[in-house]
Design an enzyme around this catalytic site. Structure first.
Site, PDB file in Angstrom:
ATOM      1  N   ASN A 103      69.504   7.767  73.841  1.00 28.10           N
ATOM      2  CA  ASN A 103      71.142   8.297  73.959  1.00 28.10           C
ATOM      3  C   ASN A 103      70.940   9.400  75.116  1.00 28.10           C
ATOM      4  O   ASN A 103      71.314   9.423  76.410  1.00 28.10           O
ATOM      5  CB  ASN A 103      71.578   8.662  72.968  1.00 28.10           C
ATOM      6  CG  ASN A 103      73.236   8.799  72.960  1.00 28.10           C
ATOM      7  OD1 ASN A 103      73.360   9.749  73.920  1.00 28.10           O
ATOM      8  ND2 ASN A 103      73.814   8.371  72.146  1.00 28.10           N
ATOM      9  N   ILE A 129      75.601   4.485  73.346  1.00 33.66           N
ATOM     10  CA  ILE A 129      76.534   5.203  74.154  1.00 33.66           C
ATOM     11  C   ILE A 129      77.514   5.462  73.013  1.00 33.66           C
ATOM     12  O   ILE A 129      78.236   4.720  72.201  1.00 33.66           O
ATOM     13  CB  ILE A 129      77.347   4.263  74.934  1.00 33.66           C
ATOM     14  CG1 ILE A 129      76.124   3.652  76.124  1.00 33.66           C
ATOM     15  CG2 ILE A 129      78.439   4.999  75.869  1.00 33.66           C
ATOM     16  CD1 ILE A 129      76.655   2.572  77.172  1.00 33.66           C
ATOM     17  N   ASP A 130      77.825   6.840  72.623  1.00 32.39           N
ATOM     18  CA  ASP A 130      78.719   7.524  71.840  1.00 32.39           C
ATOM     19  C   ASP A 130      79.862   7.773  72.771  1.00 32.39           C
ATOM     20  O   ASP A 130      79.888   8.527  73.709  1.00 32.39           O
ATOM     21  CB  ASP A 130      78.234   8.740  71.150  1.00 32.39           C
ATOM     22  CG  ASP A 130      76.868   8.291  70.478  1.00 32.39           C
ATOM     23  OD1 ASP A 130      76.828   7.113  69.733  1.00 32.39           O
ATOM     24  OD2 ASP A 130      76.234   8.950  70.177  1.00 32.39           O
ATOM     25  N   ILE A 131      81.240   7.552  72.210  1.00 31.83           N
ATOM     26  CA  ILE A 131      82.481   7.609  73.251  1.00 31.83           C
ATOM     27  C   ILE A 131      83.501   8.340  72.172  1.00 31.83           C
ATOM     28  O   ILE A 131      83.780   7.884  71.194  1.00 31.83           O
ATOM     29  CB  ILE A 131      82.786   6.325  73.454  1.00 31.83           C
ATOM     30  CG1 ILE A 131      81.751   5.469  74.628  1.00 31.83           C
ATOM     31  CG2 ILE A 131      84.186   6.327  74.583  1.00 31.83           C
ATOM     32  CD1 ILE A 131      81.684   4.011  74.684  1.00 31.83           C
ATOM     33  N   TYR A 142      79.649  10.865  75.355  1.00 36.31           N
ATOM     34  CA  TYR A 142      79.210  12.008  74.772  1.00 36.31           C
ATOM     35  C   TYR A 142      77.621  12.171  74.500  1.00 36.31           C
ATOM     36  O   TYR A 142      77.179  10.946  74.193  1.00 36.31           O
ATOM     37  CB  TYR A 142      79.876  12.467  73.312  1.00 36.31           C
ATOM     38  CG  TYR A 142      81.322  13.175  73.784  1.00 36.31           C
ATOM     39  CD1 TYR A 142      81.303  14.436  73.201  1.00 36.31           C
ATOM     40  CD2 TYR A 142      82.347  12.432  74.026  1.00 36.31           C
ATOM     41  CE1 TYR A 142      82.631  15.253  73.216  1.00 36.31           C
ATOM     42  CE2 TYR A 142      83.658  13.300  74.146  1.00 36.31           C
ATOM     43  CZ  TYR A 142      83.802  14.412  73.904  1.00 36.31           C
ATOM     44  OH  TYR A 142      85.035  15.311  73.868  1.00 36.31           O
TER      45      TYR A 142
END
Length: 253
Positions: A103, A129-131, A142
């Protein structure tokens, strides 16, 4: 009959299994190896194990822990947390992991994904993928366990990671994480439509019924969940669980 993968997502912090709400307010759940044993007995499709503080501590997910999981688990599993070198990936695979999840370092060094996929094959390299929405409602990516905004557009970033050789994406809505009210279907749908590689939906599942629209409406390739598989009942009693195969076949039929 084909059905999508249903994947328990386990978060690790200080060698314990934890669960978050919106990537904060972490609750200790128990021993992660015990959870792995239960998921093994329940014949889970796959496991995701992510060390959420490894990046901030400047280290990789613990290799001995991954070996313990490899000794216990009969199902495929992927691990992530602080991975930034090819030799770390090599050692994690030797320890039993089928895939590695990257990530924050992908954001810092995007070409590392290309190098890693060329070395180990795209099927080994997963990008998480952190959103979360910005103030005016636009989504952005993020890093560092959801603590650092990057300004990256999620769709463009997903497409770049696909172009660089990622074999799979895990897409998590930070705002839906731990809320147990369902996935961010609009977000999952947008990213699934933007790439050809598998997208794993994560963040928000509260019951088995939440899994179906992520696949059939938002077109994710697989679904991952944390709270759904570690809590039971409205008071969130800790109970590591996983549905039987027949229930999953019925759910997606």
């Amino acid at each position: 009959m084909f059905r999508p993968r249903v994947i328990p997502l386990l978060l690790l912090k200080n060698k314990g299994l934890v669960k978050s709400v919106k990537f904060k307010d972490y609750t200790y759940i128990g021993d992660p190896i015990n959870a792995v044993k239960i998921f093994n007995d329940r014949r889970a499709d796959e496991l995701l194990l992510l060390d959420i503080i490894a990046t901030k501590e400047g280290r990789c997910i613990d290799l001995d822990f991954v070996r313990q999981v490899g000794d216990e688990a009969n199902m495929p599993f992927a691990v992530g947390g602080g991975i930034r070198r090819l030799d770390e990936i090599r050692n994690l695979i030797k320890a039993g992991a089928e895939k590695v999840v990257i990530n924050s370092f992908a954001i810092k060094e995007p070409h590392f994904i290309k190098t890693a996929s060329e070395e180990f094959g795209s099927s080994t390299i997963v990008v998480s993928i952190d959103i979360k929405k910005k103030f005016l409602g636009k989504q952005q990516v993020y890093a560092e366990a959801g603590s650092r905004p990057t300004g990256l557009d999620p769709v463009a970033w997903a497409q770049q990671m696909e172009a660089f050789g990622a074999g799979e994406l895990i897409v998590t809505s930070i705002e839906h994480d731990g809320m147990m009210r369902g996935y961010d279907l609009k977000l999952i749908r947008e990213l699934s439509a933007a790439v050809r590689i598998p997208v794993v939906a994560a963040g928000g599942a509260g019951c088995l019924a939440d899994l179906k629209p992520a696949i059939q409406s938002a077109h994710a390739s697989a679904v991952a969940a944390g709270s759904l598989f570690v809590y039971h009942g409205p008071r969130k009693a800790v109970l590591v669980n996983y549905p039987n195969p027949e229930a999953l076949v019925t759910l997606f039929s």
